[in-house]
Write a protein that holds these residues in place. Structure first.
Motif, PDB file in Angstrom:
ATOM      1  N   TRP A 131     -13.529  26.979 -36.088  1.00 17.30           N
ATOM      2  CA  TRP A 131     -13.994  25.826 -35.289  1.00 17.30           C
ATOM      3  C   TRP A 131     -12.877  24.717 -35.177  1.00 17.30           C
ATOM      4  N   GLU A 132     -12.669  24.275 -36.337  1.00 15.77           N
ATOM      5  CA  GLU A 132     -11.692  23.272 -36.482  1.00 15.77           C
ATOM      6  C   GLU A 132     -10.498  23.542 -35.850  1.00 15.77           C
ATOM      7  N   ALA A 133      -9.823  24.883 -35.876  1.00 10.94           N
ATOM      8  CA  ALA A 133      -8.690  24.954 -35.102  1.00 10.94           C
ATOM      9  C   ALA A 133      -8.775  24.987 -33.736  1.00 10.94           C
ATOM     10  N   ALA A 134      -9.961  25.587 -33.088  1.00  7.85           N
ATOM     11  CA  ALA A 134     -10.257  25.423 -31.845  1.00  7.85           C
ATOM     12  C   ALA A 134     -10.554  24.128 -31.184  1.00  7.85           C
ATOM     13  N   GLY A 135     -10.573  23.146 -32.104  1.00  8.15           N
ATOM     14  CA  GLY A 135     -10.643  21.836 -31.630  1.00  8.15           C
ATOM     15  C   GLY A 135     -12.431  21.520 -31.264  1.00  8.15           C
ATOM     16  N   CYS A 136     -13.176  22.250 -31.767  1.00  4.28           N
ATOM     17  CA  CYS A 136     -14.441  22.387 -31.440  1.00  4.28           C
ATOM     18  C   CYS A 136     -15.181  21.092 -31.875  1.00  4.28           C
ATOM     19  N   PHE A 137     -14.663  20.194 -32.744  1.00  2.00           N
ATOM     20  CA  PHE A 137     -15.211  19.236 -33.392  1.00  2.00           C
ATOM     21  C   PHE A 137     -14.846  17.787 -32.556  1.00  2.00           C
ATOM     22  N   LYS A 138     -13.848  18.065 -31.635  1.00  2.00           N
ATOM     23  CA  LYS A 138     -13.248  16.931 -31.014  1.00  2.00           C
ATOM     24  C   LYS A 138     -14.152  16.725 -29.674  1.00  2.00           C
ATOM     25  N   PRO A 139     -14.345  15.364 -29.542  1.00  2.00           N
ATOM     26  CA  PRO A 139     -14.809  14.885 -28.061  1.00  2.00           C
ATOM     27  C   PRO A 139     -14.221  15.354 -26.885  1.00  2.00           C
ATOM     28  N   GLU A 140     -12.816  15.536 -27.110  1.00  2.58           N
ATOM     29  CA  GLU A 140     -12.029  15.801 -25.958  1.00  2.58           C
ATOM     30  C   GLU A 140     -12.288  17.152 -25.481  1.00  2.58           C
ATOM     31  N   LEU A 141     -12.766  18.187 -26.294  1.00  2.00           N
ATOM     32  CA  LEU A 141     -12.867  19.395 -25.835  1.00  2.00           C
ATOM     33  C   LEU A 141     -13.834  19.424 -24.672  1.00  2.00           C
ATOM     34  N   ASN A 142     -14.680  18.354 -24.410  1.00  2.00           N
ATOM     35  CA  ASN A 142     -15.708  18.378 -23.329  1.00  2.00           C
ATOM     36  C   ASN A 142     -15.075  18.007 -21.983  1.00  2.00           C
TER      37      ASN A 142
END
Length: 914
Positions: A20-31
């Motif tokens: 999850w972390e590596a895929a950037g799932c926690f970052k708002p920018e993913l939206n």
RNA sequence: GCCGACUUAGCUCAGUGGUAGAGCACUCGCUUCACACGCGAUAGGUCACAAGUUCAAAUCUUGUAGUCGGCACCA
């Protein structure tokens, strides 16, 4: 597909977080949705010396549930993590390390080196809690991690300090403060706790009046402070002492003479009505001293030993030794009147439990009068942060503010934000953002910076905006514009004053915003003994141990299930409930997957069309109802309710009934031959219906996993990844191109159109019949292997339902065949039962125990009659019938009719047994 | 002293005006091909006490008792 027979949390917990972390799932920018609404939470920064305790685990779980759900709903979501620098705690750790490793004191190595070591300590040991948060599954954006001593946050502290000083909100002054002699620093009122001591003593000392043989008796719990007395006060109205006012006392053990003064502060009723006044060692006495211009004599050093002002005999003695000695001396002088046992509550240092000494000292303070007005105004305002639960916290908050004292912000430490104030040789103070500015102000380079640092909570007070990049120089950032105010602050009751209130005031003052929309105040997780968990009590429960023992997900959903806002006693047995629940989910999924050959998750199957059976319609309906209710519960922070709904749906509806009802139609052996298949045999679906049934149950499972994901992220991800043909099609539109994970799947909101009450009623009719027969089987002690026919009498409509579910009824009731008719025609030796739509009979020739059957039926009649009696009592009340809503009355009438109907039938059955 | 919360089944707790609920524990029966961390079936409560409001109170009001917490005082 090979799937383990039991859920193994460790396996699931190992890899997903990193992915999850590596895929950037926690970052708002993913939206990817430019118009997405934001959702933000800033973590209450845990202490950098700390490790995860149950309170963190609870609060982090709730924050993560809130964050994960909103993220799944397509909000631009940010949960910002961070830690605070914990001035005293870190200082203490480093001092201790120095002493142990090198036998040196901080003074030996100097301030600069000490701070270097403190940073080193922080780098080395300060990551415990952040690592533990990864284990928790906390979906925080680590790229935005903040520390209160980061450069920008430190800049913010200097800015705020200077501004407040310039505007007159901060001042330096001589006041009575709470002094911890062990940490050798001042503490704010909130860092001091009261401890009740039952073995205290109230000592009565006699002071001789000058030029008289009279003595005046004062009572004290701290006899050693008499060495610093500068007056004795009495109430001006007190007849006993009126004539003594203005006279002098020869203060024993000293060569001083002190006046007897009159002051309203003295309560004539208490003690002797005469009070010794020690302005340098007591806050009330200080006030009295101010009013009467009394000298302030400090008799203690910063380690609470007596200083030279205490006199030769006492100098260097510890305060408690000095106390004994003063009492002894008075006894020798014949001036000790008495010592009474006295229950006393002592102020102690919150961290080290050392008894705090009130002492006169020059410190920096924040004036709280205007701050208080801001804060009070804030909560009155319509846009005020809402407290959950509202009562009693909003009220307590207001009450506390109303008698708020000035806040001592300086600390005699090296680790922290050094106060940006410089002194010239004359002792003039220059407060400035930089040394350069201070020099310019002072007109000299010969300046020395203030030694003290600021209270850690001073920087925490800026947390709501300093974390988003505000530092005085930079006052507008994209994050600040986007994410502030945050949606909710999740915290414990204990720091509402210490932190929440100050953050609200500071945020309003410096960025002119409210700090957060909601304040969710969690209860305290208490030990098994009902007391707050603490090391000294030894009643603590380590969340990490719980993770190891029951799994992270079980611990999380357990914590959510107790998050009612009230305090809760810890109970291992209850976590076990959720460990079992996790295993149940695992196994339900295991079953679906074992029979998933050829099938795939297909949202289009969640329809109430003609291909769907009653059971299908019912479970789809229940799913949507549950989704609606879960969303509503989370929206109102009713986490326990959300958990209850999910538990009930998954276990009672989906597992107990739906899986059992469709089992035969989806599993290998059924569709064509009805014979069990060999291991090696073809597992492909035999018919189109079977394929559809397999896909449908997978789809319902998939929906359930989404609903459960915020609470149980690891388990749901582990299973979701195993589902056939899951893809980013299931994602919320904001994340179409993101990595394939359930954490970005669209969170089900529940669709009103997919709620089918009729299917619910029909399903209930089937469930009732099965339950009644199971009851007969259990009560009559019929072997599981025995099969009997079932006779059901019902109207045509009900018969249709039973016919449609004949296979299911036969399987779940372990029956041989179903005989449907308008009326029953069965042998006397039959067990009978009645539901709201059907009359049931099970012929048990030779097996029936008439006595037992009679008792069973009588028991049921009794229950119904009891209920009927209650209802009739209500219905016979004319007032009720007249004044209650017609709908209610009708409801009761219908129920009574049904009961009477059933009772009638049961009674006939009883007759027939005779 | 002031303020607040809590008091519901053996235990831990849900339940804010309309027929008392869950989990665990207990009792009985099941190794039934997802799960014994399981399945099925029972049993168990004058909702602390008293008065009031109401057609109707676990739920609203007041009082009492007990438990806990916060604040103030503490010579």
């Amino acid at each position: 597909m090979e799937i383990a027979k039991a859920y193994n949390p460790k396996e699931a917990e190992e890899s997903h977080y990193q992915k999850w972390e590596a895929a950037g799932c926690f970052k708002p920018e993913l939206n990817e949705n430019p118009n997405a609404e934001k959702y933000s939470i800033v973590i209450p920064p845990p202490n950098v010396t700390g490790s995860l305790h149950m309170g963190h685990a609870l609060q982090h779980t709730l924050m993560d549930v809130l964050t994960r759900r909103k993220r799944m709903q397509g909000f631009k979501t940010l949960w910002l993590p961070g830690t605070d620098h914990a001035g005293i705690s870190v200082q203490r750790k480093v001092v201790e390390q120095l002493r142990k490793d090198e036998n040196k004191s901080p003074l030996d190595i100097g301030r600069e080196e000490f701070i270097r070591r403190a940073w080193k300590w922080k780098e080395e040991y300060g990551n415990t809690i952040t690592e533990q948060m990864r284990r928790e599954g906390a979906s925080v954006d680590w790229s935005r991690h903040r520390f209160t001593m980061d450069e920008s946050l430190s800049r913010a502290v200097r800015e705020v300090f200077c501004t407040l000083y310039e505007e007159g909100w901060i001042y330096r002054g001589l006041r009575i403060v709470n002094w911890c002699p062990k940490d050798k620093t001042v503490l704010s009122d909130l860092e001091v706790k009261e401890e009740t001591k039952k073995d205290g003593k109230l000592t009565y000392l006699q002071y001789p009046v000058k030029n008289s043989d009279r003595k005046i008796t004062v009572a004290t719990t701290r006899p050693e402070t008499m060495l610093g007395d500068t007056a004795v006060a009495v109430n001006p109205k007190d007849e006993r002492y009126k004539d003594l006012i203005g006279q002098m006392i020869e203060l024993p053990l000293t060569d001083r003479e002190i006046p007897i003064i009159a002051d309203e502060y003295v309560d004539s009723e208490f003690g002797t009505g005469a009070v010794k006044i020690t302005p340098a060692h007591d806050p009330n006495d200080y006030q009295v001293g101010e009013r009467h211009n009394l000298p302030q004599i400090l008799v203690m050093n910063d380690d609470a030993t007596m200083n030279e002002n205490a006199g030769e005999e006492f100098v260097g003695l510890d305060r408690f030794k000095a106390r004994e000695k003063v009492v002894e001396k008075f006894e020798e002088l014949g001036l000790l009147e008495k010592q009474d046992d006295y229950e006393i509550s002592l102020p102690v240092c919150e961290r080290c439990k050392t008894i705090v000494e009130p002492i006169l000292s020059e410190q920096w303070f924040v004036k709280m009068d205007e701050m208080r007005d801001i804060a009070l105004e804030l909560v009155k305002n319509e846009n005020a942060p809402r407290f959950f639960p509202e009562v009693p916290h909003a009220k307590v908050y207001t009450a506390w503010l109303e008698n708020l004292k000035d806040w001592t912000i300086s600390r005699q430490l090296w680790w922290g934000h050094q106060i940006p104030a410089w002194y010239d040789e004359q002792g003039n103070v220059f407060v400035a953002r930089t040394f350069e500015e201070a020099k310019a102000q002072a007109g000299t380079e010969n300046l020395k910076q203030e030694n003290d640092v600021l209270d850690t909570w001073f920087s925490s007070g800026l947390w709501a905006f300093s974390t988003f990049g505000w530092n005085g120089e930079i006052t507008e950032t994209e994050d600040l514009n986007t994410f502030a105010p945050t949606d909710v602050l999740v915290t414990g009751r204990d720091i509402i004053f210490l932190w929440v209130s100050r953050m609200m005031m500071m945020t309003k003052k410096f960025v002119n915003k409210i700090a957060f929309n909601d304040v969710l105040v969690t209860g305290t997780v208490l030990g098994k003994d009902g007391k707050p968990m603490s090391k000294s009590r030894g009643n603590g429960v380590d969340p990490i141990e719980m993770f190891d023992k029951f799994g992270v997900d079980a611990t999380r959903i357990y914590l959510a299930s107790i998050a009612t806002g009230a305090d809760i006693k810890w109970n291992d047995l209850l976590i076990e409930t959720y460990r079992n629940f996790a295993n149940k989910i695992w196994n339900a999924a295991r079953f679906c997957l074992m029979n998933s050959e050829g099938a795939s998750v297909d949202i289009s199957l969640l329809k109430l069309d003609e291909n769907a059976t009653i059971a299908d319609k019912w479970i789809i309906s229940r799913l949507n109802k549950t989704a609606q209710a879960v969303n509503k519960a989370i929206d109102t922070y009713q986490f326990h309710e959300a958990v209850r709904l999910l538990y009930q749906f998954f276990w009672n509806d989906f597992c107990d009934w739906y899986i059992e009802l469709v089992k035969d139609s989806i599993s290998e052996q059924s569709a064509v031959s009805g014979e069990p298949t060999e291991e090696a045999e073809d597992r492909r679906p035999k018919t189109k219906d079977q394929l559809e049934a397999r896909s449908r149950i997978l789809t319902i499972l998939e929906q359930a996993l989404r609903l459960l994901h915020p609470f149980m992220p690891y388990l749901t991800e582990e299973l979701w990844q195993k589902l056939p043909n899951v893809s980013s099609d299931l994602h919320n539109a904001a994340y179409k191109n993101a990595a394939q994970t359930v954490m970005l799947a669209d969170f089900p909101l529940g669709d009103e159109k997919l709620i089918d009450e009729r299917a619910g009623a029909e399903m209930q009719a089937v469930i009732d019949v099965i339950s009644k027969i199971r009851n007969i089987r259990a009560e009559m002690q019929i072997k599981p292997s025995d099969r009997f026919p079932i006779h059901i009498a019902a109207d045509a409509e009900a018969q249709k339902i039973f016919t449609a579910n004949e296979a299911q009824i036969l399987k779940l009731a372990r029956a041989e065949k179903l005989v449907l008719a308008e009326t029953l025609d069965v042998p006397k030796a039959s067990a009978k039962a009645v539901t709201s739509v059907a009359e049931i009979a099970v012929p048990l020739e030779g097996l029936i125990d008439f006595e037992k059957e009679t008792a069973r039926l009588e028991n049921q009649v009794a229950k119904l009659e009891k209920e009927s009696e209650q209802l009739n009592k209500q219905l016979s009340n004319a007032n009720f019938v007249d004044r209650a809503p017609a709908e209610k009355v009708q409801e009761l009438r219908d129920r009574v009719a049904e009961i009477e109907n059933q009772t009638q039938t049961l009674k006939q059955n009883l007759e027939a047994l005779k």
